[in-house]
Design a protein around this motif. Structure first.
Motif, PDB file in Angstrom:
ATOM      1  N   HIS A 183       0.716  -1.114  -0.119  1.00  0.00           N
ATOM      2  CA  HIS A 183       0.037  -0.131   0.027  1.00  0.00           C
ATOM      3  C   HIS A 183       0.974   1.161  -0.168  1.00  0.00           C
ATOM      4  N   ASN A 184       2.202   1.131   0.354  1.00  0.00           N
ATOM      5  CA  ASN A 184       3.090   2.365   0.313  1.00  0.00           C
ATOM      6  C   ASN A 184       4.546   1.921   0.007  1.00  0.00           C
ATOM      7  N   GLU A 185       4.592   1.496  -1.437  1.00  0.00           N
ATOM      8  CA  GLU A 185       5.936   0.951  -1.697  1.00  0.00           C
ATOM      9  C   GLU A 185       7.314   2.124  -1.476  1.00  0.00           C
ATOM     10  N   ASN A 186       6.835   3.194  -1.307  1.00  0.00           N
ATOM     11  CA  ASN A 186       7.990   4.278  -1.416  1.00  0.00           C
ATOM     12  C   ASN A 186       8.336   4.467   0.209  1.00  0.00           C
ATOM     13  N   ASP A 187       7.831   3.866   1.119  1.00  0.00           N
ATOM     14  CA  ASP A 187       7.920   4.076   2.440  1.00  0.00           C
ATOM     15  C   ASP A 187       9.287   3.599   2.918  1.00  0.00           C
ATOM     16  N   GLN A 188      10.311   4.561   3.154  1.00  0.00           N
ATOM     17  CA  GLN A 188      11.684   3.912   3.511  1.00  0.00           C
ATOM     18  C   GLN A 188      11.637   3.177   4.858  1.00  0.00           C
ATOM     19  N   GLN A 189      10.886   3.618   5.841  1.00  0.00           N
ATOM     20  CA  GLN A 189      10.769   3.051   7.205  1.00  0.00           C
ATOM     21  C   GLN A 189      10.270   1.312   6.999  1.00  0.00           C
ATOM     22  N   ILE A 190       9.349   1.425   5.821  1.00  0.00           N
ATOM     23  CA  ILE A 190       8.772   0.060   5.761  1.00  0.00           C
ATOM     24  C   ILE A 190       9.885  -0.986   5.363  1.00  0.00           C
ATOM     25  N   ARG A 191      10.602  -0.381   4.177  1.00  0.00           N
ATOM     26  CA  ARG A 191      11.483  -0.917   3.486  1.00  0.00           C
ATOM     27  C   ARG A 191      12.717  -1.511   4.651  1.00  0.00           C
ATOM     28  N   GLU A 192      13.163  -0.546   5.385  1.00  0.00           N
ATOM     29  CA  GLU A 192      14.118  -0.925   6.102  1.00  0.00           C
ATOM     30  C   GLU A 192      13.691  -2.013   7.250  1.00  0.00           C
ATOM     31  N   GLY A 193      12.432  -1.887   7.832  1.00  0.00           N
ATOM     32  CA  GLY A 193      11.798  -2.892   8.825  1.00  0.00           C
ATOM     33  C   GLY A 193      11.924  -4.111   8.130  1.00  0.00           C
ATOM     34  N   LEU A 194      11.152  -4.343   6.900  1.00  0.00           N
ATOM     35  CA  LEU A 194      11.295  -5.538   6.038  1.00  0.00           C
ATOM     36  C   LEU A 194      12.604  -6.236   6.112  1.00  0.00           C
ATOM     37  N   GLU A 195      13.558  -5.446   5.787  1.00  0.00           N
ATOM     38  CA  GLU A 195      14.927  -6.033   5.634  1.00  0.00           C
ATOM     39  C   GLU A 195      15.338  -6.552   6.867  1.00  0.00           C
ATOM     40  N   LYS A 196      15.225  -5.864   8.140  1.00  0.00           N
ATOM     41  CA  LYS A 196      15.512  -6.182   9.426  1.00  0.00           C
ATOM     42  C   LYS A 196      15.078  -7.482   9.907  1.00  0.00           C
ATOM     43  N   ALA A 197      13.695  -7.583   9.365  1.00  0.00           N
ATOM     44  CA  ALA A 197      12.794  -8.846   9.743  1.00  0.00           C
ATOM     45  C   ALA A 197      13.508  -9.758   9.225  1.00  0.00           C
TER      46      ALA A 197
END
Length: 504
Positions: A369-383
């Protein structure tokens, strides 16, 4: 000739009959124009042609003041008002022109246009019919006939719209009103009627758009401001609701409904502002209490319950209360499955609880729903790193502590386990070897988790003692024999034992 890019040319494209303005020759004797008035009219005409509207308006004001019976001065001033988008100001001047010179068809045709835009269909038709009876030019006659046909059509559509509204067929009413308002763009009543239809059809934002237009078209339109405010309130936009109800009270400070609504919105707005300030200060527990008060203050509007729970979910996540965060975030996501904020906060709580698969799923859903959100991207990589890491050695699990454990908890857990698994406690060779391995892991866990820099690396999904995850690493410094740990004291911050264990 009129210059193609001039103001008069642009006006002429909208109101073709206004081209009469530049070529209009007034008769001094008939109008009683004195030299000063003539000077103002000529200068004003030049300024208008040059696009200097404010200056032109000043000249025509002076001409009207100098000769209140000069129909040309009124007509030219009306033209400037129209060029400035001030149709309300233009209408009285056009009416004055017609009073002073009944056969001035250009002014009557222009007034008919304005009346049609305002939705005053009967008055507009009267002007168009009189144009046809006053020996008009060929172009004026054609224009008047065209506008009469259009006005008749608007009469028919308005009747159909009202019938549909009375029958509660709001979709049909909207369809008719859409067509009317393409022509009668300044009709406040029809816009308010369409707004009511939008409200009935569950489209409040479209209703707000029409009501805002109506608030500008009709003087002292307190009802429009009140409705706009209540609609914003229902949508959960308390700040805009407060702004609009204040506009209502500016017009009428004793307006009962606006004042009652103002008190409610102001109270709610104050609670929310206070809660957000507490969140900025990191006082998450206090912020949670404030948002609980918001829900109690306005229990009937679901939007405030959802938004409050969303922020409470955020507070629990930031305050490292993962169980509560997961519970409240899940409540929000039951109501709004695509709520990106709740997905992010629940994912963070899942990470604390070491529920990596669940965290990855939430981050991936949020990213859809928000592919440009850097926080989501970093959180996913961390998980994803933590999941991979959890399938290897997990220092938190080795010591049996949570990922948010304080340093004192880590040292305490380490000492207890080090004492329990010290190899000197075991006589059987096989048990001794098992204890040695366990003891080494315990010591490694303590070393990593008690060092802020090493712990941060591990929390980010990188094992600082794993040769594979270290660029150019030379192997795991803790992968050594038990002999190298002889003399290590689990009850100190490091260094050799100060005494040895002896067991009978």
């Amino acid at each position: 000739m009129v210059a193609p890019g001039s103001v008069t040319s642009r006006l002429g494209s909208v109101f073709p009959f206004l081209l009469v303005l530049v070529d209009l020759q007034y008769e001094g004797a008939e109008c009683g124009v004195n030299a000063d008035v003539e000077k103002h009219l000529e200068l004003g005409k030049k300024l208008l042609a040059a696009g200097q509207l404010a200056d032109a308006l000043s000249q025509f004001h002076a001409a009207v003041d100098g000769d209140p019976d000069n129909y040309i001065a009124y007509y030219r001033r009306a033209t400037v008002f129209l060029a400035m988008g001030k149709s309300k100001a233009a209408l009285p001047d056009l009416t004055k022109v017609i009073e002073l010179k009944m056969d001035f068809t250009a002014a009557r045709l222009q007034r008919g246009h304005l009346l049609l835009k305002q939705g005053k269909l009967d008055e507009a038709e009267d002007d168009f019919k009189k144009v046809l009876k006053s020996n008009p030019s060929e172009n004026e006659e054609k224009e008047a006939q065209l506008q009469l046909v259009k006005s008749d059509e608007m009469q028919r559509l308005r009747s159909q719209a009202l019938d549909a509204f009375e029958s509660s067929d709001h979709i049909a009413a909207i369809t008719f009103l859409d067509k009317i308002l393409e022509v009668c763009v300044w009709d406040a009543e029809l816009r308010e009627l369409r707004a009511e239809c939008f409200i009935k059809e569950g489209e409040p934002r479209k209703a707000i758009s029409d009501l805002k237009a109506a608030s500008k078209l009709k003087n002292d339109n307190t009802e429009a401001f009140y409705k706009i405010s209540t609609l914003y309130y229902q949508l959960g936009d308390h700040e805009l609701s407060l702004s609009e109800v204040r506009e209502c009270l500016k017009l009428d400070q004793d307006h009962k409904r606006c004042f009652a609504h103002y008190k409610q919105v102001k109270k709610l707005n104050k609670l929310i502002e206070s809660a957000e300030e507490l969140i900025r200060d990191g006082r998450y527990s206090d912020a949670t209490s404030k948002y609980e008060s918001v829900m109690k203050t306005e229990p009937s509007v679901s939007e405030y319950t959802i938004r409050s729970k969303e922020r409470i979910c955020h507070c629990f996540s930031k305050d490292e209360q993962p169980v509560e965060a997961i519970r409240v975030c899940s409540e929000v996501l039951q109501m709004e499955p695509d709520n990106v904020n709740a997905l992010k906060d629940r994912a963070e709580a899942y990470l604390i609880e070491e529920m990596y698969d669940e965290a990855i799923q939430d981050y991936e859903t949020a990213q859809e729903h928000n592919e440009n959100d850097q926080q989501i991207r970093e959180g996913l990589e961390k998980a994803q790193r933590l999941l991979k890491q959890s399938q290897k050695r997990d220092y938190y699990k080795i010591l049996g502590v949570k990922r948010n454990a304080k340093k004192q908890e880590i040292i305490k857990a380490y000492r207890k386990l080090a004492l329990q698994w010290h190899p000197d406690n075991f006589q059987n060779e096989e048990e001794k070897k098992k204890a040695e391995k366990k003891f080494i892991d315990i010591a490694a866990a303590k070393e990593v988790l008690s060092d802020p820099e090493m712990r941060k690396k591990f929390d980010d999904g990188e094992d600082p003692l794993d040769a594979e995850s270290q660029q150019g690493g030379g192997g795991n410094p803790f992968h050594r024999s038990w002999n190298s740990w002889q003399g290590f004291n689990p009850f100190s911050s490091g260094g050799p034992f100060r005494f040895k264990f002896h067991f009978n």
